[in-house]
Motif scaffolding. Structure first.
Motif, PDB file in Angstrom:
ATOM      1  N   TYR A 161       0.827  -1.209   0.000  1.00 33.05           N
ATOM      2  CA  TYR A 161       0.000   0.000   0.000  1.00 33.05           C
ATOM      3  C   TYR A 161       0.860   1.258   0.000  1.00 33.05           C
ATOM      4  O   TYR A 161       0.498   2.271  -0.615  1.00 33.05           O
ATOM      5  CB  TYR A 161      -0.950  -0.003   1.195  1.00 33.05           C
ATOM      6  CG  TYR A 161      -2.252  -0.704   0.934  1.00 33.05           C
ATOM      7  CD1 TYR A 161      -3.102  -0.301  -0.098  1.00 33.05           C
ATOM      8  CD2 TYR A 161      -2.673  -1.770   1.733  1.00 33.05           C
ATOM      9  CE1 TYR A 161      -4.311  -0.949  -0.345  1.00 33.05           C
ATOM     10  CE2 TYR A 161      -3.885  -2.421   1.508  1.00 33.05           C
ATOM     11  CZ  TYR A 161      -4.702  -2.004   0.469  1.00 33.05           C
ATOM     12  OH  TYR A 161      -5.891  -2.646   0.229  1.00 33.05           O
ATOM     13  N   TYR A 173      -8.909   0.785  -1.007  1.00 34.31           N
ATOM     14  CA  TYR A 173      -8.333   0.043   0.111  1.00 34.31           C
ATOM     15  C   TYR A 173      -9.264  -1.094   0.500  1.00 34.31           C
ATOM     16  O   TYR A 173     -10.470  -0.898   0.660  1.00 34.31           O
ATOM     17  CB  TYR A 173      -8.122   0.960   1.319  1.00 34.31           C
ATOM     18  CG  TYR A 173      -7.417   0.274   2.473  1.00 34.31           C
ATOM     19  CD1 TYR A 173      -6.033   0.257   2.533  1.00 34.31           C
ATOM     20  CD2 TYR A 173      -8.130  -0.381   3.471  1.00 34.31           C
ATOM     21  CE1 TYR A 173      -5.361  -0.388   3.568  1.00 34.31           C
ATOM     22  CE2 TYR A 173      -7.472  -1.038   4.506  1.00 34.31           C
ATOM     23  CZ  TYR A 173      -6.093  -1.033   4.551  1.00 34.31           C
ATOM     24  OH  TYR A 173      -5.435  -1.686   5.567  1.00 34.31           O
ATOM     25  N   VAL A 195      -5.590   6.036   3.878  1.00 35.28           N
ATOM     26  CA  VAL A 195      -4.785   4.865   3.544  1.00 35.28           C
ATOM     27  C   VAL A 195      -3.499   4.869   4.364  1.00 35.28           C
ATOM     28  O   VAL A 195      -3.067   3.835   4.885  1.00 35.28           O
ATOM     29  CB  VAL A 195      -4.469   4.833   2.038  1.00 35.28           C
ATOM     30  CG1 VAL A 195      -3.657   3.581   1.697  1.00 35.28           C
ATOM     31  CG2 VAL A 195      -5.746   4.861   1.205  1.00 35.28           C
TER      32      VAL A 195
END
Length: 615
Positions: A161, A173, A195
């Motif tokens: 990520y 996500y 995120v």
């Protein structure tokens, strides 16, 4: 029909550590969703869970272990556009794309496959997390062992990520295993701050559950979680300090930058002080041969050979299996020429890097090299400061000889797993005969070199392995990088600090350079320049420079402002090779600061918005 926002790997790579299964390159969501009986039967024992986690490492490795190709996004390394073959299924397609993806400009719409493979890595981690959590409920299963596996999976998910937001900003996500298109077909992009917070949560969990030190090569430990968390905080600080106007909705905050710099420094400080980590061979420069000799190479050279795999400098690395495993790294294939097991020289230093190597006598930049064409200048190879005169490279940072080769530098030729003896590099004399000190040699045969330099860094100097059979553990984060990131973070808030200066000097010492002069640490600006200089030299070819330029918003500083004449890259003979950023509009710079959301993913998901410069 495509059925996913990501390439999902739920079956491949379960054959054990370092071994791909035959299904590793499939996108399972290109097929009808199904439940494989073998997977249902897999999750019964701790060994099953460990096996799955090793497959997860191998899967995620494929989106990090060729980051050296991304070095082409900077100004000091050239990567030829076809460096990765579309048929290289063993590697996968994460680094694939159309021509130009490795150039300093025009790259950010060519990384659709990386986007998908990163999400494949995310989903592989989710798969392990979901099933390990279920397995922990069974009687007789060691909670400690399972929590370590969970810590590793959370760390790898965080790394995926982190790379996604570094390139694309806001991204979708999800934190559960995806098995059907319906689960992701409408996911919108989550704001980057949210995120980032989820990544921090993963890294916090990983830090809590991972061991102080891993007894197995390549398995993560607490310092890895701290280093990744610190790097994420450093990037977050930079985005807030310098802004990211191409990311719609992102509002930079000076206060957030300061908080993140301090948090990054705290994590890096812990990595440096709390785990007994040291630079490879204690950061000693080692011995060095004179120009044209290579029997004795500096310690920095060996940092990028398998002898360094277990070095405490490697905070986070991905091992490779070597010969006959199908898991070898391809560093030599990519950085060497035909004289070294038929390698293909996809990656090479540009001419301009040579002048960045400082003098071991003064500790500052040496007199600039003079490019000369020997066809026009008869004494080009003996003239003072000539780029073709081997003596011009004496008394330079030891990392220069360890990293690059210039005319008459030697390496060991390799063919059919055997040594062919010394092989001198002479620009534009490919595979020719030359006599040096009464000895006849065949010169280094290369493909596509247009700078006058080739890499020695990553080039093996011993026989027995093919060009794609390396067993070097690729470093995602090294301790030297942590030293420099710590110095950057503390300098951004408090200016030059004694401990940060000492750490930068430790990195310089491995090049046999003297400590920084007082003028280099007199202000925040001058110390930042010194840190940047060390990042350029210390991390050359490792894939960091393009990310550094983007997070510092330094493209204009390096290449000139929009509409300017651009910058030529030349060779040691003085010939112009390529001019970048010539008369390009501001929009081109904007597109180079943020990557394009893949159109094919937007076609499948109507809720995916596009980054503004790509509308």
């Amino acid at each position: 029909m495509k059925k996913s926002i990501a390439k999902i790997y739920l079956i491949g790579m379960l054959a054990g550590w370092g071994v791909f299964s035959s299904g590793c390159v499939k996108n399972l969501l290109d097929q009808d969703p199904t439940v494989d009986p073998q997977l249902v039967n897999l999750w019964k024992t701790e060994s099953d869970a460990t096996l799955a986690m090793m497959g997860c490492y191998a899967d995620v490795r494929s989106v990090f272990d060729r980051d050296y190709l991304m070095e082409g996004h900077g100004e000091y390394t050239r990567v030829r556009g076809s460096a990765v073959s579309s048929t290289d299924l063993r590697l996968g397609d994460a680094y694939n794309g159309a021509g130009g993806i490795y150039d300093p400009t025009g790259y950010a719409d060519k990384w659709d496959e990386m986007y998908r493979y990163l999400y494949g890595g995310v989903n592989r981690c989710n798969y392990v997390i979901d099933n390990v959590n279920k397995l922990m409920e069974k009687e007789g299963i060691s909670r400690t062992n399972m929590e370590r596996l969970l810590g590793e999976a959370h760390l790898l998910r965080a790394m995926c990520y982190f790379k996604l937001i570094s390139m694309w900003g806001d991204v979708p996500y999800f934190s559960r295993t995806v098995t059907s298109n319906d689960q992701v077909a409408t996911l919108a992009r989550l704001p980057i701050g949210q995120v980032k917070d989820s990544i921090i949560s993963d890294l916090n969990y990983a830090f809590e559950k991972l061991p102080q030190k891993s007894p197995e090569l390549g398995r993560a430990s607490k310092p890895a979680a701290l280093a990744v968390r610190g790097k994420l905080q450093l990037y977050w600080a930079c985005w807030n300090e310098f802004g990211w106007p191409e990311l719609a909705g992102f509002q930079p905050s000076a206060a957030a930058a300061t908080t993140a710099y301090n948090a990054a420094a705290a994590d890096f400080r812990s990595v440096i002080n709390d785990y007994g980590l040291t630079l490879f061979r204690n950061g000693d420069p080692g011995a060095i041969d004179g120009p044209g000799q290579a029997d004795t190479l500096p310690n920095y050279y060996y940092l990028f050979q398998p002898v360094a795999n277990n070095s405490p400098e490697m905070v986070m690395s991905f091992p490779h299996g070597g010969t006959n495993t199908g898991q070898g790294e391809e560093l030599m294939r990519d950085v060497a020429g035909r004289s070294h097991e038929g390698s293909q020289l996809w990656v090479m230093p540009r001419y301009e890097i040579a002048d960045r190597y400082q003098s071991t006598v003064t500790g500052d930049f040496a007199t600039k090299l003079i490019p000369l064409n020997p066809a026009d200048v008869p004494d080009a190879r003996t003239r003072a400061n000539s780029a073709l005169n081997p003596q011009s490279y004496q008394n330079r940072d030891y990392r220069m000889k360890a990293s690059i080769m210039w005319d008459y530098e030697m390496s060991i030729g390799l063919n059919s797993l055997k040594s062919t003896g010394w092989c001198p590099f002479i620009y534009k004399n490919w595979g020719g005969s030359v006599t040096i000190d009464g000895i006849r040699y065949i010169t280094y045969n290369t493909d596509g070199n247009n700078s006058g330099y080739v890499f020695r860094k990553f080039l093996r100097n011993y026989p027995g392995q093919g060009r794609s059979d390396g067993d070097y553990a690729w470093p995602v984060i090294r301790l030297a990088d942590v030293f420099l990131m710590y110095a950057e973070a503390t300098n951004a808030v408090n200016g030059p600090q004694a401990d940060a200066i000492e750490l930068v000097n430790k990195v310089r010492r491995r090049g046999n350079l003297p400590p920084l002069a007082a003028a280099k640490t007199a202000s925040k600006a001058t110390f930042f320049s010194a840190i940047e200089q060390e990042r350029i030299i210390e991390l050359l070819g490792e894939g960091h420079r393009g990310f550094d330029l983007r997070r510092w918003r330094a493209l204009e500083r390096v290449w000139g402002v929009p509409g300017s004449a651009g910058i030529w890259r030349i060779d040691t003979h003085g010939a112009n090779q390529t001019r970048y950023y010539q008369n390009v509009p501001e929009r081109t710079y904007q597109q180079n600061y943020i990557f394009r959301i893949p159109p094919s993913e937007r076609d499948r998901n109507p809720n995916l918005t596009q980054n503004t410069p790509w509308l």
